[in-house]
Write an enzyme that holds these catalytic residues in place. Structure first.
Site, PDB file in Angstrom:
ATOM      1  N   ASP A 127       0.847  -1.193   0.000  1.00  0.00           N
ATOM      2  CA  ASP A 127       0.000   0.000   0.000  1.00  0.00           C
ATOM      3  C   ASP A 127       0.885   1.246   0.000  1.00  0.00           C
ATOM      4  O   ASP A 127       2.032   1.186  -0.429  1.00  0.00           O
ATOM      5  CB  ASP A 127      -0.923  -0.042   1.230  1.00  0.00           C
ATOM      6  CG  ASP A 127      -2.291   0.561   0.953  1.00  0.00           C
ATOM      7  OD1 ASP A 127      -2.334   1.742   0.586  1.00  0.00           O
ATOM      8  OD2 ASP A 127      -3.294  -0.142   1.107  1.00  0.00           O
ATOM      9  N   HIS A 196      -3.728   6.250   3.143  1.00  0.00           N
ATOM     10  CA  HIS A 196      -4.404   5.031   2.704  1.00  0.00           C
ATOM     11  C   HIS A 196      -3.802   3.785   3.342  1.00  0.00           C
ATOM     12  O   HIS A 196      -4.501   2.931   3.887  1.00  0.00           O
ATOM     13  CB  HIS A 196      -4.327   4.951   1.174  1.00  0.00           C
ATOM     14  CG  HIS A 196      -5.179   3.894   0.559  1.00  0.00           C
ATOM     15  ND1 HIS A 196      -4.786   2.573   0.457  1.00  0.00           N
ATOM     16  CD2 HIS A 196      -6.407   3.953  -0.002  1.00  0.00           C
ATOM     17  CE1 HIS A 196      -5.729   1.869  -0.144  1.00  0.00           C
ATOM     18  NE2 HIS A 196      -6.732   2.686  -0.438  1.00  0.00           N
ATOM     19  N   SER A 516     -11.130  -0.581  -0.549  1.00  0.00           N
ATOM     20  CA  SER A 516      -9.863  -0.578   0.191  1.00  0.00           C
ATOM     21  C   SER A 516     -10.085  -0.826   1.673  1.00  0.00           C
ATOM     22  O   SER A 516      -9.225  -1.381   2.354  1.00  0.00           O
ATOM     23  CB  SER A 516      -9.150   0.767   0.026  1.00  0.00           C
ATOM     24  OG  SER A 516      -8.493   0.858  -1.205  1.00  0.00           O
TER      25      SER A 516
END
Length: 729
Positions: A127, A196, A516
């Protein structure tokens, strides 16, 4: 001809477990030799190579021109050559909602307890990095780092990531990004500067934090972005001996069957699964009509749904009527007065169309018309939070986002930059009717409040990508759904979770939505299952999660789409995860690496190339290719039913001895016969084959996809599978 970076994929390696750095160097030199024969010399090859994959994956990434790439692809040792492309990120109550609450009934959730909170299980996320200082990655109360761990932390720069017994590894891979965008400001660090990666990692394996509770495994993270970087991340995770790889990233949908070995996620995950590593991926955020991504059958692909928490903010009209809306904004207007209401289309700036003003697009509003007023903006095109910034910057006091007809009742609670609320299409009609009925419409927006357990959930998120797969509709995707809307998890300080310029919302924990967010929920569950059942294959873990999932909501009704219509397996797959049930599924649909290679044979891949994927195996494509519908998947999908079709499946017993009986709800217009109707198992590991015969009814009116389900059950277990049939004739 300009240079572009490419991946040259050569398959796997025949390294034994004791391979040395000298062995890896020899492989790297072989890459230089191969490439040098095309670019003029090994010296030029060394300059061109970005990554050399030497440990598990055999191949390299290099800067080449198109002609060189095409010529290399013809080499007999090369499996595939494809462009290095960018990947897209698929951007607490959620664990309670899947029945994993650590306080429910005054005891720890059953699976957490059985798994000893994932003791010795390592989850890797590929990620945007990690913020190590977050309390979610505290190692307080953690035991020693698992002895099998072979990774490390890259902490040799001022932006490095220090590790502990919780966050045991952190590495970055950015050479592919440098090759594609050398002018970008790219940091040499695994530290998260976007949020994220921190959010997804803390969801999958974060620690218990008061007020933001997430559970505790050892975590490793890799910062990646392009194909070349992603493949390097896969190789590092495999070499470092992780148990689960969580992948909240997607590439473009695979549209042709022979694209499977031109897809980094498909390639990297196949190698990982061959080593016994579970790979969990997100389904994509291109819904409701977008194409599903991450469709390989060895991946566990996760769609996104809501949880049963409401974030309400009421719009109070001048005549006293209350309209329920949604918002996460904590600011509110003074409640002792009413504010003028204005339709944004009536507040268009000079030279701006009413349509642009209706959407509250940038610079579309006249400050003189909106100052001190509550502005009503229409949903669509322009981001919802962006609309709020536009209204705020024009001097508006507050904002209402009104759904269009196609948006229906889908309400999303956003962290706005001013008092704001979002209302349904039906309520927007009430609002506009009121505004037309008086010369001076007035309103106020209440403070945000939160409620649990009142609304129906799960409901499919509108953004969650749907099936069927364009390339292999015989494999139903997504596999399951999990919480992916308004999920609270760790976030780096100093970064705005909305992704906009303002940083006034900077917080150590943030709400985010996307597949996600749903993916790491399932990655965490997979880690727990691996802790309880160390001998289970990735396919067995996947099957357990899929066949114990549920297609009904918290009110006992069928899961619905955001429009209120009953959802289909193309949106929810096998259904919403139930982790505690997955710990004891009774039966599983298992697969080996050879089964996946047989699947690739059936797609038309060259057997010589496939043999390179497992050099330690004597694999050969079967003389007669399998029918794709017969791949041993925990779901049945027949994309073209011509009158009749029979598919086979094999079930393995992973529980106590017992007899299972079948129950079928046939798709509309299809007759189904399952043989045998009973399966008796006397020991663990025993396998039984059954057949499902589907016949299109003569009286069927109309054609197209139709949906049903099948379940094998004993006194304790129910092993569920959806049935999807496209009736042709």
């Amino acid at each position: 001809m300009s240079l572009q970076s490419y991946i040259v994929y050569l398959g796997s390696h025949s390294h034994d477990p004791g391979a040395t750095s000298e062995d890896y160097e020899n492989v790297k030199n072989s890459h230089y030799k191969l490439l040098g024969s095309y670019v003029g010399s090994e010296e030029k090859a060394r300059d061109a190579v970005i990554y050399s994959y030497t440990k598990n994956i055999n191949g390299f990434a290099a800067n080449l021109d198109e002609n060189e790439a095409q010529e290399i692809a013809k080499h007999p040792d090369v499996v595939s050559v494809y462009e290095n492309k960018m990947h897209e990120m698929h951007t607490t109550r959620s664990w309670s909602f899947v029945d994993m609450d650590n306080t429910r009934r005054n005891h720890i959730g059953a699976l957490w307890t059985k798994a000893q909170f994932g003791r010795d299980i390592i989850i890797a996320t590929l990620d945007s990095g990690v913020w190590p200082e977050s309390k979610s990655f505290s190692d307080e109360g953690m035991g020693p780092v698992p002895s099998k761990w072979r990774g490390y932390c890259e902490n040799n720069t001022k932006d490095g990531v220090p590790c502990n017994r919780k966050l045991i590894g952190a590495r970055y891979f950015n050479k592919g990004m440098f090759a594609m965008a050398p002018d970008l400001n790219i940091t040499n660090s695994a530290r998260d500067t976007e949020g994220h990666g921190t959010h997804t990692l803390s969801t999958a394996g974060g620690n218990f934090v008061s007020g933001a509770s997430y559970f505790g495994y050892a975590n490793g993270t890799a910062k990646v972005c392009t194909d070349a970087d992603l493949l390097a991340g896969f190789e590092a995770a495999m070499h470092d001996n992780v148990d689960v790889i969580s992948l909240s990233i997607g590439s473009a949908p695979i549209t042709e069957r022979l694209e499977y070995l031109d897809d980094t996620i498909a390639i990297g995950s196949l190698h990982a699964v061959a080593r016994g590593i579970m790979v969990v991926s997100s389904a994509g955020n291109n819904g409701p009509d977008g194409t599903i991504v991450n469709v390989a059958p060895w991946l566990l692909t996760v769609g996104a749904s809501t949880i049963d928490r409401d974030y309400l903010s009421f719009l109070r009209l001048g005549q006293g009527e209350l309209i329920k809306g949604a918002s996460q904004e904590s600011k509110s207007l003074p409640q002792n007065r009413l504010y003028p209401l204005i339709n944004s289309s009536d507040a268009a700036a000079h030279g701006v169309s009413r349509d642009d003003a209706a959407l509250c697009d940038y610079s579309s509003l006249d400050p003189k018309k909106v100052k001190g007023k509550i502005v009503v903006c229409m949903n669509g095109v322009v981001g919802r939070v962006t609309k709020g910034i536009v209204v705020r910057d024009a001097g508006g006091a507050g904002m209402v986002i009104a759904n269009e007809k196609e948006d229906g009742d889908n309400l999303i609670a956003d962290p706005h930059f001013l008092p704001a609320t979002m209302i349904s299409y039906k309520d927007s009609l009430t609002l506009f009717s009121y505004m037309k009925s008086t010369k001076k419409p007035l309103a106020n927006i209440s403070p945000q409040i939160s409620r649990i357990g009142v609304k129906r959930a799960p409901v499919m998120a509108d953004f969650s990508s749907r099936g069927p797969s364009n390339s292999t509709p015989e494999i139903l995707k997504p596999d399951v759904i999990a919480p992916g809307v308004d999920i609270l998890a760790a976030f780096p300080p100093g970064i705005d979770p909305t992704g906009l310029i303002d940083d006034i919302h900077s917080t150590p924990y943030a709400f985010m939505s996307g597949t996600s967010m749903s993916c790491p929920h399932v990655s965490g569950v997979a880690g727990l299952l691996k802790s309880v059942h160390k001998d289970w294959s990735p396919a067995a873990i996947k099957s357990a999660i899929m066949t114990t999932a549920r297609t009904r909501d918290n009110k006992g009704k069928p899961i619905t789409d955001y429009t209120g219509q009953e959802a289909t397996p193309f949106s929810h797959g096998n259904g919403h995860i139930r982790p505690n049930r997955a710990a004891d599924p009774g039966l599983v649909y298992d697969n080996t690496i050879d089964d996946y290679l047989n699947f690739l044979c059936a797609l038309g891949f060259n057997a010589t190339y496939l043999s390179k994927l497992t050099p330690m195996s004597s694999f050969r494509c079967p003389s007669k290719s399998m029918k794709l519908e017969n791949f041993n998947y925990p779901a049945i999908s027949v994309p073209a039913l011509h009158k009749t079709c029979t598919v086979t499946r094999t079930l393995k017993n992973v529980g106590m001895p017992g007899t299972y009986r079948v129950r079928v709800e046939a798709p509309s217009g299809v007759d189904i016969v399952v043989t045998p109707k009973e399966l008796s198992f006397s020991q663990v590991g025993e396998e039984k084959v059954f057949r499902v015969k589907m016949t299109s009814k003569k009286e069927k009116i109309g054609k197209g996809y139709t949906f049903g389900r099948m379940a094998w059950y004993d006194s304790k277990h129910v092993v569920r599978s959806p049935i999807v049939v496209n009736v042709i004739a």
